[in-house]
Design an enzyme around this catalytic site. Sequence first.
Site, short mmCIF file in Angstrom:
data_model
loop_
_atom_site.label_atom_id
_atom_site.label_comp_id
_atom_site.label_asym_id
_atom_site.label_seq_id
_atom_site.Cartn_x
_atom_site.Cartn_y
_atom_site.Cartn_z
N ASP A 171 -10.78 9.25 -70.60
CA ASP A 171 -10.83 10.08 -71.80
C ASP A 171 -10.53 9.16 -72.99
O ASP A 171 -10.46 7.94 -72.85
CB ASP A 171 -9.86 11.28 -71.70
CG ASP A 171 -8.39 10.88 -71.72
OD1 ASP A 171 -8.08 9.67 -71.73
OD2 ASP A 171 -7.53 11.79 -71.74
N CYS A 189 -6.68 7.73 -68.07
CA CYS A 189 -6.35 8.65 -69.16
C CYS A 189 -5.01 8.18 -69.70
O CYS A 189 -4.57 7.07 -69.40
CB CYS A 189 -6.35 10.12 -68.71
SG CYS A 189 -5.08 10.60 -67.53
N THR A 219 -1.81 9.08 -69.14
CA THR A 219 -0.83 8.83 -68.08
C THR A 219 -1.47 8.47 -66.74
O THR A 219 -0.77 8.01 -65.84
CB THR A 219 0.01 10.10 -67.84
OG1 THR A 219 -0.90 11.15 -67.48
CG2 THR A 219 0.81 10.50 -69.08
N HIS A 231 -3.30 1.92 -46.45
CA HIS A 231 -2.89 3.10 -45.67
C HIS A 231 -3.66 4.37 -46.01
O HIS A 231 -3.80 5.24 -45.16
CB HIS A 231 -1.39 3.37 -45.87
CG HIS A 231 -0.52 2.39 -45.14
ND1 HIS A 231 0.84 2.57 -44.98
CD2 HIS A 231 -0.82 1.21 -44.53
CE1 HIS A 231 1.35 1.54 -44.29
NE2 HIS A 231 0.37 0.70 -44.02
N HIS A 262 -3.76 4.99 -39.44
CA HIS A 262 -3.99 5.50 -40.81
C HIS A 262 -5.30 6.26 -40.90
O HIS A 262 -5.43 7.18 -41.71
CB HIS A 262 -3.93 4.34 -41.81
CG HIS A 262 -2.63 3.62 -41.75
ND1 HIS A 262 -1.45 4.21 -42.10
CD2 HIS A 262 -2.33 2.37 -41.31
CE1 HIS A 262 -0.45 3.36 -41.90
NE2 HIS A 262 -0.96 2.23 -41.42
C1 RB5 Z 1 -4.48 13.24 -73.72
O1 RB5 Z 1 -3.68 13.47 -74.83
C2 RB5 Z 1 -3.63 13.18 -72.48
O2 RB5 Z 1 -3.10 14.42 -72.20
C3 RB5 Z 1 -4.46 12.68 -71.30
O3 RB5 Z 1 -4.99 11.44 -71.58
C4 RB5 Z 1 -3.71 12.49 -70.00
O4 RB5 Z 1 -2.56 11.74 -70.18
C5 RB5 Z 1 -3.48 13.70 -69.19
O5 RB5 Z 1 -2.97 13.66 -68.09
#
Ligand code: RB5
Length: 146
Positions: free
Chosen positions: A7, A64, A66, A97, A132
């Site tokens: 994203d 993304c 996180t 694994h 596994h």
């Molecule tokens: C975008 O602001 C953020 O929510 C997205 O990139 C991600 O971290 C969601 O899990």
Amino acid sequence: MIALGSDHAGLELKLKIMKWLAENGHEYKDFGTHSFDSCDYPIYAEAVGKAVASGEYEKGILVCGTGIGVSISANKVKGVRCALCSDCFSAEMSRRHNDANILALGGRVIGSGLAEKIVWTWLHTEFEGGRHQRRVSLFTDIENNQ
Ligand code: RB5
């Protein structure tokens, strides 16, 4: 061939990974996003997940903010084993694994130097099979028992 997606929050790191992949002889296709405008990460995670689950692409990498949103989304696609990794040990074990077929990274969590090491480790580690394989096959059973 590697399927890539992100994203807006993962775009900067994805661009660095694309450069690193090209410099290291890895072929890839970028499924988007291509802009820093705010967008919805499940769209790109689904596209990469389907590209990998169909067998058209051997592996996928999703980014993304996180790494959590894309990993949750990608794992909704039948056949996807997406591992969110912020360290090299987890990246290695996700291949050895879990036979992870998609790597998820957090562009707001790790720097590009660590991300490159994680990607290198993940791409160069084979699945061990054996006991596994039995466990990985149970993932499919879960999918088929919904
Ligand atoms: C975008 O602001 C953020 O929510 C997205 O990139 C991600 O971290 C969601 O899990």
